[in-house]
Scaffold this motif. Structure first.
Motif, short mmCIF file in Angstrom:
data_model
loop_
_atom_site.label_atom_id
_atom_site.label_comp_id
_atom_site.label_asym_id
_atom_site.label_seq_id
_atom_site.Cartn_x
_atom_site.Cartn_y
_atom_site.Cartn_z
N THR A 153 26.47 13.75 -3.26
CA THR A 153 25.78 15.03 -3.42
C THR A 153 26.21 15.72 -4.72
O THR A 153 25.37 16.19 -5.48
CB THR A 153 26.06 15.97 -2.23
N ALA A 157 23.74 16.35 -7.79
CA ALA A 157 23.51 17.76 -8.17
C ALA A 157 23.86 17.98 -9.64
O ALA A 157 23.16 18.72 -10.35
CB ALA A 157 24.34 18.68 -7.28
N VAL A 215 18.97 24.94 -2.38
CA VAL A 215 19.94 24.32 -1.49
C VAL A 215 19.55 24.67 -0.06
O VAL A 215 19.48 25.84 0.31
CB VAL A 215 21.37 24.80 -1.81
N MET A 274 19.03 19.10 -0.92
CA MET A 274 18.58 19.78 -2.14
C MET A 274 17.07 19.62 -2.24
O MET A 274 16.55 18.51 -2.07
CB MET A 274 19.26 19.18 -3.37
#
Length: 156
Positions: free
Chosen positions: A89, A93, A105, A111
């Motif tokens: 993640t 991101a 988020v 996401m």
């Protein structure tokens, strides 16, 4: 004479106003100051605020007569990104942020971002899973809220 919406209220004031209709807007159309709009019931009105304002889903645009239109976030082409662990993640991101792509988020570390086949390919190459869908989109506003359009750091 066209109705004028001159006051913006967050959705918490919904019980205090008579709501005439909704006005459905995509994310790119929800940061406004002055523009002619058409409500979902077909009624035209002028949004005439003192300053550009972000219009969130459920917010109210109060008319001069005390009635209001409720903002509704439009369904948009988005993709929800699912990752198998916190490291994946964080890495994904970072790559999304490095491209200055708006990102929402969601619960559970999911996401949401605008659908883009190039980003989908990149994310899947990094181990993420993309679920393409039509859904409302309300990305994070960002840490740099100067209002000037700058985002607080230089690119060299």
């Amino acid at each position: 004479m066209m109705k004028r919406a001159t006051t913006h209220h967050s959705k918490t004031k919904a019980n205090d106003l008579t709501i005439l209709s909704t006005v459905t807007l995509a994310y790119d159309d929800r940061h406004r100051r002055r523009i002619k709009m058409t409500a979902d019931n077909g009624e035209d009105f002028l949004l005439d605020l003192e300053q550009a304002t972000y219009l969130a889903d459920g917010d109210l645009l109060e008319l001069e007569n005390g009635q209001a239109f409720m903002v509704k976030a439009a369904l948009e082409e988005v993709m929800d990104v699912h990752c198998s662990n916190i490291d994946e993640t964080a890495r994904i991101a970072w790559h999304i942020g490095n491209r200055h792509t708006p990102l929402e988020v969601l619960r559970g570390g999911i996401m949401r971002l605008p659908y883009d086949h190039v980003l989908q390919h990149m994310i899947e190459g990094l181990g993420g899973h993309c679920e393409r869908k039509k859904a409302p989109f309300a990305p994070e506003s960002g840490a740099y809220k100067s209002g000037s359009g700058e985002h607080g750091h230089a690119h060299y």
